[in-house]
Motif scaffolding. Structure first.
Motif, PDB file in Angstrom:
ATOM      1  N   ALA A   8       0.786  -1.090   0.013  1.00 22.39           N
ATOM      2  CA  ALA A   8       0.032  -0.066  -0.117  1.00 22.39           C
ATOM      3  C   ALA A   8       0.835   1.349   0.039  1.00 22.39           C
ATOM      4  N   ALA A   9       2.059   1.202   0.519  1.00 27.73           N
ATOM      5  CA  ALA A   9       2.922   2.161   0.559  1.00 27.73           C
ATOM      6  C   ALA A   9       4.486   1.740   0.856  1.00 27.73           C
ATOM      7  N   PRO A  10       5.244   2.750   0.437  1.00 27.86           N
ATOM      8  CA  PRO A  10       6.741   2.493   0.631  1.00 27.86           C
ATOM      9  C   PRO A  10       7.103   2.134   2.093  1.00 27.86           C
ATOM     10  N   ARG A  11       7.950   1.587   2.719  1.00 27.86           N
ATOM     11  CA  ARG A  11       8.267   1.630   3.970  1.00 27.86           C
ATOM     12  C   ARG A  11       9.124   3.150   4.283  1.00 27.86           C
ATOM     13  N   PRO A  12       9.108   3.519   5.507  1.00 25.16           N
ATOM     14  CA  PRO A  12       9.584   4.730   5.823  1.00 25.16           C
ATOM     15  C   PRO A  12      11.091   4.649   5.666  1.00 25.16           C
ATOM     16  N   PHE A  13      11.641   6.023   4.840  1.00 22.26           N
ATOM     17  CA  PHE A  13      13.015   6.082   4.681  1.00 22.26           C
ATOM     18  C   PHE A  13      13.844   6.366   5.741  1.00 22.26           C
ATOM     19  N   THR A  14      14.955   5.539   6.270  1.00 22.23           N
ATOM     20  CA  THR A  14      15.579   6.000   7.457  1.00 22.23           C
ATOM     21  C   THR A  14      16.976   6.420   6.863  1.00 22.23           C
ATOM     22  N   GLY A  15      17.164   6.449   5.599  1.00 15.84           N
ATOM     23  CA  GLY A  15      18.839   6.532   5.019  1.00 15.84           C
ATOM     24  C   GLY A  15      19.067   8.275   5.280  1.00 15.84           C
ATOM     25  N   SER A  16      20.134   8.603   4.385  1.00 12.35           N
ATOM     26  CA  SER A  16      20.565   9.928   4.391  1.00 12.35           C
ATOM     27  C   SER A  16      20.461  10.187   2.842  1.00 12.35           C
ATOM     28  N   ASP A  17      20.166  11.835   2.835  1.00 12.64           N
ATOM     29  CA  ASP A  17      19.954  12.233   1.446  1.00 12.64           C
ATOM     30  C   ASP A  17      21.534  12.580   0.953  1.00 12.64           C
ATOM     31  N   ILE A  18      22.487  12.286   1.547  1.00 12.25           N
ATOM     32  CA  ILE A  18      24.012  12.413   1.183  1.00 12.25           C
ATOM     33  C   ILE A  18      24.615  11.130   0.624  1.00 12.25           C
ATOM     34  N   THR A  60       6.181  19.391  -4.162  1.00 13.12           N
ATOM     35  CA  THR A  60       7.209  20.113  -4.220  1.00 13.12           C
ATOM     36  C   THR A  60       8.293  19.033  -4.754  1.00 13.12           C
ATOM     37  N   GLY A  61       9.449  19.756  -4.662  1.00 13.88           N
ATOM     38  CA  GLY A  61      10.627  18.662  -5.220  1.00 13.88           C
ATOM     39  C   GLY A  61      10.881  17.987  -3.780  1.00 13.88           C
ATOM     40  N   HIS A  62      11.815  16.899  -4.017  1.00 15.12           N
ATOM     41  CA  HIS A  62      12.001  15.909  -2.843  1.00 15.12           C
ATOM     42  C   HIS A  62      13.413  15.411  -3.001  1.00 15.12           C
ATOM     43  N   GLY A  63      13.995  14.770  -1.835  1.00 19.28           N
ATOM     44  CA  GLY A  63      15.173  13.785  -1.960  1.00 19.28           C
ATOM     45  C   GLY A  63      14.860  12.438  -2.791  1.00 19.28           C
ATOM     46  N   VAL A  64      15.679  12.061  -3.308  1.00 19.04           N
ATOM     47  CA  VAL A  64      15.627  10.961  -4.201  1.00 19.04           C
ATOM     48  C   VAL A  64      16.924  10.131  -4.354  1.00 19.04           C
ATOM     49  N   GLY A  65      16.728   8.617  -4.660  1.00 20.22           N
ATOM     50  CA  GLY A  65      17.966   7.947  -4.771  1.00 20.22           C
ATOM     51  C   GLY A  65      17.449   6.579  -4.284  1.00 20.22           C
ATOM     52  N   GLU A  66      17.883   6.008  -3.076  1.00 15.75           N
ATOM     53  CA  GLU A  66      17.628   4.915  -2.618  1.00 15.75           C
ATOM     54  C   GLU A  66      16.054   4.784  -2.492  1.00 15.75           C
ATOM     55  N   PHE A  93      12.284   6.693  -3.546  1.00 13.07           N
ATOM     56  CA  PHE A  93      11.769   7.230  -4.380  1.00 13.07           C
ATOM     57  C   PHE A  93      11.408   8.729  -4.141  1.00 13.07           C
ATOM     58  N   HIS A  94      10.814   8.842  -2.754  1.00 15.27           N
ATOM     59  CA  HIS A  94      10.717  10.258  -2.015  1.00 15.27           C
ATOM     60  C   HIS A  94      11.311   9.947  -0.574  1.00 15.27           C
ATOM     61  N   SER A  95      12.244  10.549  -0.422  1.00 14.01           N
ATOM     62  CA  SER A  95      12.976  10.362   1.100  1.00 14.01           C
ATOM     63  C   SER A  95      12.382  11.134   2.156  1.00 14.01           C
ATOM     64  N   GLY A  96      11.592  11.956   1.936  1.00 14.14           N
ATOM     65  CA  GLY A  96      11.161  12.840   3.027  1.00 14.14           C
ATOM     66  C   GLY A  96      11.821  14.488   3.061  1.00 14.14           C
ATOM     67  N   LEU A  97      12.848  14.405   2.435  1.00 12.23           N
ATOM     68  CA  LEU A  97      13.409  15.920   2.134  1.00 12.23           C
ATOM     69  C   LEU A  97      12.460  16.636   1.237  1.00 12.23           C
ATOM     70  N   ILE A  98      12.120  17.961   1.771  1.00 15.11           N
ATOM     71  CA  ILE A  98      11.188  18.693   0.758  1.00 15.11           C
ATOM     72  C   ILE A  98      11.927  19.850   0.232  1.00 15.11           C
ATOM     73  N   ILE A  99      11.967  20.193  -1.017  1.00 10.81           N
ATOM     74  CA  ILE A  99      12.460  21.125  -1.725  1.00 10.81           C
ATOM     75  C   ILE A  99      11.128  22.044  -2.401  1.00 10.81           C
ATOM     76  N   PRO A 100      10.952  23.156  -1.653  1.00 13.79           N
ATOM     77  CA  PRO A 100       9.924  24.208  -2.179  1.00 13.79           C
ATOM     78  C   PRO A 100      10.106  24.886  -3.300  1.00 13.79           C
ATOM     79  N   HIS A 101       9.127  25.367  -4.195  1.00 15.38           N
ATOM     80  CA  HIS A 101       9.085  26.243  -5.214  1.00 15.38           C
ATOM     81  C   HIS A 101       8.842  27.445  -5.124  1.00 15.38           C
ATOM     82  N   TYR A 102       8.352  27.887  -3.817  1.00 14.06           N
ATOM     83  CA  TYR A 102       7.806  29.334  -3.533  1.00 14.06           C
ATOM     84  C   TYR A 102       8.741  29.873  -2.461  1.00 14.06           C
ATOM     85  N   ASP A 103       8.352  31.066  -2.451  1.00 13.04           N
ATOM     86  CA  ASP A 103       8.881  31.938  -1.672  1.00 13.04           C
ATOM     87  C   ASP A 103       8.365  31.881  -0.038  1.00 13.04           C
ATOM     88  N   SER A 104       8.904  32.502   0.755  1.00 13.54           N
ATOM     89  CA  SER A 104       8.211  32.671   2.132  1.00 13.54           C
ATOM     90  C   SER A 104       7.891  31.220   2.724  1.00 13.54           C
TER      91      SER A 104
END
Length: 288
Positions: free
Chosen positions: A33-43, A205-211, A213-224
Protein backbone atom coordinates in the motif's frame (compact mmCIF):
# COMPACT_ATOMS: atom_id res chain seq x y z
CA UNK A 1 -12.93 11.32 -26.18
CA UNK A 2 -12.46 12.15 -22.48
CA UNK A 3 -13.02 15.91 -22.47
CA UNK A 4 -16.13 17.80 -21.49
CA UNK A 5 -18.07 20.33 -23.54
CA UNK A 6 -15.73 23.10 -22.32
CA UNK A 7 -12.71 21.20 -23.60
CA UNK A 8 -11.45 20.36 -20.13
CA UNK A 9 -10.19 16.91 -19.29
CA UNK A 10 -12.28 14.22 -17.65
CA UNK A 11 -11.19 10.70 -16.65
CA UNK A 12 -10.67 8.28 -19.49
CA UNK A 13 -10.36 4.51 -19.74
CA UNK A 14 -7.11 3.22 -18.24
CA UNK A 15 -5.67 0.13 -19.96
CA UNK A 16 -4.19 -2.70 -17.87
CA UNK A 17 -0.73 -2.20 -16.41
CA UNK A 18 2.10 -3.32 -18.67
CA UNK A 19 4.18 -6.35 -17.68
CA UNK A 20 7.73 -6.03 -16.36
CA UNK A 21 10.09 -8.94 -17.10
CA UNK A 22 10.67 -11.08 -13.99
CA UNK A 23 14.43 -10.56 -14.11
CA UNK A 24 14.11 -6.83 -13.41
CA UNK A 25 14.41 -5.93 -9.73
CA UNK A 26 11.32 -4.25 -8.25
CA UNK A 27 11.43 -1.43 -5.69
CA UNK A 28 10.43 -2.63 -2.22
CA UNK A 29 7.04 -0.88 -2.34
CA UNK A 30 5.65 -2.81 -5.32
CA UNK A 31 2.67 -4.84 -4.17
CA UNK A 32 2.34 -2.83 -0.95
CA UNK A 33 0.00 0.00 0.00
CA UNK A 34 2.92 2.36 0.69
CA UNK A 35 6.73 2.36 0.76
CA UNK A 36 8.49 1.67 4.02
CA UNK A 37 9.65 4.80 5.87
CA UNK A 38 13.02 6.00 4.64
CA UNK A 39 15.62 6.06 7.39
CA UNK A 40 18.73 6.64 5.28
CA UNK A 41 20.56 9.81 4.32
CA UNK A 42 20.04 12.26 1.45
CA UNK A 43 23.84 12.50 1.15
CA UNK A 44 25.36 9.90 -1.16
CA UNK A 45 28.83 8.54 -1.85
CA UNK A 46 30.39 8.93 -5.30
CA UNK A 47 29.65 5.26 -6.03
CA UNK A 48 25.98 5.67 -5.11
CA UNK A 49 25.73 8.85 -7.21
CA UNK A 50 27.03 6.86 -10.18
CA UNK A 51 24.14 4.45 -9.75
CA UNK A 52 21.61 7.28 -9.51
CA UNK A 53 23.14 8.79 -12.63
CA UNK A 54 22.64 5.51 -14.52
CA UNK A 55 18.97 5.39 -13.55
CA UNK A 56 18.64 9.09 -14.37
CA UNK A 57 20.12 8.60 -17.80
CA UNK A 58 17.59 5.85 -18.56
CA UNK A 59 14.70 8.00 -17.33
CA UNK A 60 15.94 10.96 -19.40
CA UNK A 61 16.19 8.80 -22.52
CA UNK A 62 12.66 7.58 -21.92
CA UNK A 63 11.37 11.16 -21.65
CA UNK A 64 13.02 12.04 -24.96
CA UNK A 65 11.62 8.91 -26.64
CA UNK A 66 8.13 9.78 -25.45
CA UNK A 67 8.55 13.42 -26.41
CA UNK A 68 9.47 12.40 -29.97
CA UNK A 69 6.09 10.65 -30.21
CA UNK A 70 4.01 13.55 -28.87
CA UNK A 71 1.64 14.67 -31.65
CA UNK A 72 -2.07 15.29 -32.25
CA UNK A 73 -3.97 12.00 -32.42
CA UNK A 74 -1.69 10.06 -30.06
CA UNK A 75 -3.16 8.74 -26.80
CA UNK A 76 -1.45 9.06 -23.45
CA UNK A 77 -1.64 5.26 -23.10
CA UNK A 78 0.49 4.97 -26.25
CA UNK A 79 3.03 7.33 -24.71
CA UNK A 80 3.07 5.23 -21.55
CA UNK A 81 3.83 2.13 -23.64
CA UNK A 82 6.85 3.87 -25.19
CA UNK A 83 8.16 4.90 -21.77
CA UNK A 84 7.63 1.43 -20.35
CA UNK A 85 9.39 -0.40 -23.17
CA UNK A 86 12.31 2.03 -23.13
CA UNK A 87 12.97 1.44 -19.44
CA UNK A 88 12.47 -2.32 -19.23
CA UNK A 89 14.58 -2.87 -22.37
CA UNK A 90 17.45 -1.31 -20.41
CA UNK A 91 16.90 -3.37 -17.30
CA UNK A 92 15.16 -0.62 -15.32
CA UNK A 93 11.85 -0.74 -13.48
CA UNK A 94 9.34 2.12 -14.08
CA UNK A 95 9.23 3.59 -10.55
CA UNK A 96 5.67 4.90 -10.75
CA UNK A 97 4.23 1.46 -11.59
CA UNK A 98 2.74 0.20 -8.33
CA UNK A 99 3.90 3.17 -6.25
CA UNK A 100 1.06 3.65 -3.74
CA UNK A 101 -1.14 1.88 -6.28
CA UNK A 102 -0.35 4.09 -9.28
CA UNK A 103 -1.33 1.95 -12.29
CA UNK A 104 1.00 3.08 -15.08
CA UNK A 105 4.69 3.48 -15.95
CA UNK A 106 4.79 7.27 -16.24
CA UNK A 107 2.66 10.34 -15.55
CA UNK A 108 1.08 12.25 -18.44
CA UNK A 109 -0.36 15.63 -17.38
CA UNK A 110 -2.16 17.66 -20.05
CA UNK A 111 -3.11 21.36 -20.01
CA UNK A 112 -4.77 22.05 -16.63
CA UNK A 113 -3.38 18.89 -15.00
CA UNK A 114 -0.63 20.01 -12.62
CA UNK A 115 0.81 16.56 -11.96
CA UNK A 116 0.15 12.81 -11.59
CA UNK A 117 -2.02 12.43 -14.69
CA UNK A 118 -2.70 8.75 -15.39
CA UNK A 119 -2.15 7.56 -19.00
CA UNK A 120 -5.43 6.47 -20.56
CA UNK A 121 -7.35 6.78 -23.83
CA UNK A 122 -7.16 10.59 -23.88
CA UNK A 123 -6.20 11.74 -27.38
CA UNK A 124 -3.75 14.63 -27.70
CA UNK A 125 -5.11 17.59 -29.65
CA UNK A 126 -3.38 20.36 -31.54
CA UNK A 127 -2.65 23.18 -29.10
CA UNK A 128 -2.30 21.01 -26.00
CA UNK A 129 0.72 20.97 -23.74
CA UNK A 130 1.70 17.77 -21.94
CA UNK A 131 4.09 17.02 -19.11
CA UNK A 132 5.86 13.66 -19.18
CA UNK A 133 7.13 12.59 -15.74
CA UNK A 134 9.33 9.48 -15.63
CA UNK A 135 11.37 7.80 -12.92
CA UNK A 136 13.56 4.74 -13.51
CA UNK A 137 14.79 2.30 -10.85
CA UNK A 138 17.96 0.27 -11.40
CA UNK A 139 20.75 -1.01 -9.18
CA UNK A 140 18.82 0.07 -6.11
CA UNK A 141 18.47 3.72 -7.15
CA UNK A 142 15.78 5.97 -8.63
CA UNK A 143 16.40 8.77 -11.16
CA UNK A 144 13.49 11.19 -11.63
CA UNK A 145 12.72 13.96 -14.14
CA UNK A 146 9.93 15.52 -16.16
CA UNK A 147 9.53 17.80 -19.14
CA UNK A 148 6.62 19.64 -20.76
CA UNK A 149 6.10 19.27 -24.51
CA UNK A 150 4.07 21.26 -27.04
CA UNK A 151 1.48 19.42 -29.11
CA UNK A 152 1.28 20.83 -32.63
CA UNK A 153 0.74 24.59 -32.80
CA UNK A 154 0.11 26.13 -29.38
CA UNK A 155 -0.90 29.60 -28.24
CA UNK A 156 1.69 32.22 -27.41
CA UNK A 157 0.59 32.10 -23.76
CA UNK A 158 1.14 28.34 -23.66
CA UNK A 159 4.53 28.54 -25.35
CA UNK A 160 5.70 31.31 -23.03
CA UNK A 161 4.51 29.40 -19.97
CA UNK A 162 6.45 26.30 -21.00
CA UNK A 163 9.64 28.20 -21.83
CA UNK A 164 9.49 30.25 -18.65
CA UNK A 165 8.84 27.22 -16.47
CA UNK A 166 11.98 25.64 -17.87
CA UNK A 167 13.87 28.84 -17.09
CA UNK A 168 12.40 28.79 -13.56
CA UNK A 169 13.93 25.35 -13.09
CA UNK A 170 17.27 26.67 -14.35
CA UNK A 171 17.15 29.53 -11.86
CA UNK A 172 16.26 27.19 -9.03
CA UNK A 173 19.24 25.01 -9.89
CA UNK A 174 21.58 28.00 -10.01
CA UNK A 175 20.47 29.00 -6.50
CA UNK A 176 21.82 25.75 -5.01
CA UNK A 177 25.06 26.05 -3.06
CA UNK A 178 26.49 24.23 -0.03
CA UNK A 179 25.64 26.00 3.21
CA UNK A 180 22.43 27.59 1.97
CA UNK A 181 18.99 26.49 3.15
CA UNK A 182 16.77 24.68 0.64
CA UNK A 183 14.20 27.50 0.81
CA UNK A 184 16.52 29.68 -1.29
CA UNK A 185 15.48 27.54 -4.27
CA UNK A 186 11.83 28.55 -4.01
CA UNK A 187 12.80 32.18 -3.53
CA UNK A 188 14.66 32.15 -6.85
CA UNK A 189 11.81 30.40 -8.66
CA UNK A 190 8.94 32.55 -7.39
CA UNK A 191 10.79 35.84 -7.85
CA UNK A 192 11.14 34.93 -11.52
CA UNK A 193 7.56 33.63 -11.93
CA UNK A 194 6.11 36.78 -10.37
CA UNK A 195 7.44 38.85 -13.27
CA UNK A 196 4.78 37.27 -15.46
CA UNK A 197 1.96 36.98 -12.92
CA UNK A 198 2.17 33.19 -12.85
CA UNK A 199 0.88 31.06 -10.02
CA UNK A 200 3.47 28.90 -8.25
CA UNK A 201 2.10 25.60 -6.96
CA UNK A 202 2.91 25.14 -3.27
CA UNK A 203 1.61 21.77 -2.17
CA UNK A 204 3.62 19.59 -4.56
CA UNK A 205 7.34 19.98 -4.22
CA UNK A 206 10.77 18.70 -5.08
CA UNK A 207 12.11 15.92 -2.89
CA UNK A 208 15.04 13.79 -1.89
CA UNK A 209 15.51 10.86 -4.26
CA UNK A 210 17.91 7.99 -4.77
CA UNK A 211 17.57 4.91 -2.61
CA UNK A 212 13.98 6.06 -1.96
CA UNK A 213 11.60 7.41 -4.62
CA UNK A 214 10.70 10.17 -2.12
CA UNK A 215 12.97 10.37 0.89
CA UNK A 216 11.08 12.93 2.99
CA UNK A 217 13.34 15.88 2.17
CA UNK A 218 11.15 18.69 0.79
CA UNK A 219 12.38 21.21 -1.78
CA UNK A 220 9.88 24.13 -2.01
CA UNK A 221 9.32 26.08 -5.21
CA UNK A 222 7.79 29.17 -3.64
CA UNK A 223 9.05 32.03 -1.50
CA UNK A 224 8.17 32.57 2.18
CA UNK A 225 8.91 28.98 3.16
CA UNK A 226 11.16 29.40 6.22
CA UNK A 227 9.96 26.10 7.68
CA UNK A 228 12.01 24.29 5.00
CA UNK A 229 15.38 25.06 6.49
CA UNK A 230 17.44 21.97 5.70
CA UNK A 231 21.01 23.02 4.96
CA UNK A 232 22.30 22.06 1.52
CA UNK A 233 25.39 19.83 1.74
CA UNK A 234 27.85 18.41 -0.76
CA UNK A 235 26.67 14.97 -1.88
CA UNK A 236 22.98 15.72 -1.23
CA UNK A 237 20.68 14.40 -3.98
CA UNK A 238 17.22 15.83 -4.67
CA UNK A 239 14.85 17.03 -7.37
CA UNK A 240 13.74 20.55 -8.25
CA UNK A 241 10.46 20.55 -10.20
CA UNK A 242 8.62 23.90 -10.34
CA UNK A 243 4.97 23.90 -11.41
CA UNK A 244 3.77 27.25 -12.75
CA UNK A 245 0.25 28.20 -13.83
CA UNK A 246 -1.41 30.93 -15.86
CA UNK A 247 -3.83 31.44 -12.98
CA UNK A 248 -4.24 30.23 -9.42
CA UNK A 249 -1.96 27.90 -7.51
CA UNK A 250 -5.05 26.33 -5.89
CA UNK A 251 -5.87 22.82 -7.00
CA UNK A 252 -8.43 20.04 -7.05
CA UNK A 253 -7.92 16.29 -7.17
CA UNK A 254 -9.93 13.75 -9.13
CA UNK A 255 -11.63 10.77 -7.53
CA UNK A 256 -8.72 8.59 -8.71
CA UNK A 257 -6.70 10.13 -5.83
CA UNK A 258 -3.91 11.02 -8.25
CA UNK A 259 -4.82 13.52 -10.96
CA UNK A 260 -4.31 17.10 -9.71
CA UNK A 261 -5.72 20.04 -11.73
CA UNK A 262 -5.67 23.79 -11.34
CA UNK A 263 -8.87 24.86 -9.62
CA UNK A 264 -9.55 27.52 -12.25
CA UNK A 265 -8.60 25.11 -15.08
CA UNK A 266 -5.78 27.41 -16.20
CA UNK A 267 -2.80 25.97 -18.08
CA UNK A 268 0.11 24.67 -16.05
CA UNK A 269 3.62 23.52 -16.93
CA UNK A 270 6.41 21.72 -15.06
CA UNK A 271 10.07 20.76 -15.51
CA UNK A 272 12.22 18.60 -13.24
CA UNK A 273 15.74 17.26 -12.82
CA UNK A 274 17.47 15.10 -10.23
CA UNK A 275 20.81 16.58 -9.13
CA UNK A 276 23.67 16.09 -6.73
CA UNK A 277 25.17 19.02 -4.82
CA UNK A 278 28.83 19.72 -5.57
CA UNK A 279 31.35 22.15 -4.11
CA UNK A 280 30.42 24.64 -6.84
CA UNK A 281 26.69 24.05 -7.14
CA UNK A 282 25.10 20.99 -8.75
CA UNK A 283 25.57 18.23 -11.28
CA UNK A 284 22.38 17.20 -13.08
CA UNK A 285 21.97 13.42 -12.99
CA UNK A 286 19.01 13.12 -15.37
CA UNK A 287 20.53 13.81 -18.77
CA UNK A 288 20.20 11.45 -21.78
Amino acid sequence: MPRNTSGHLVPGVIPPALAVPPGITRPEYVGKAAPRPFTGSDIYSAEAVDRIRESGKIAAGAVEAVGAAVAPGVTTAQLDHIAHEYMVSRGAYPSTLGYRGFPKSCCTSINEVICHGIPDDTVLEDGDIINIDITAFKNGMHGDLNKTFLVGTVSEDARNLVERTQEALNRGIKAVAPGRQVNVIGRAIESYAKRFGYGVVRDFTGHGVGEAFHSGLIIPHYDSAPQFDDVIEVGMVFTIEPMLTLGTHDWDQWADDWTVTTRDKSLTAQFEHTMVVTERGTEILTLP
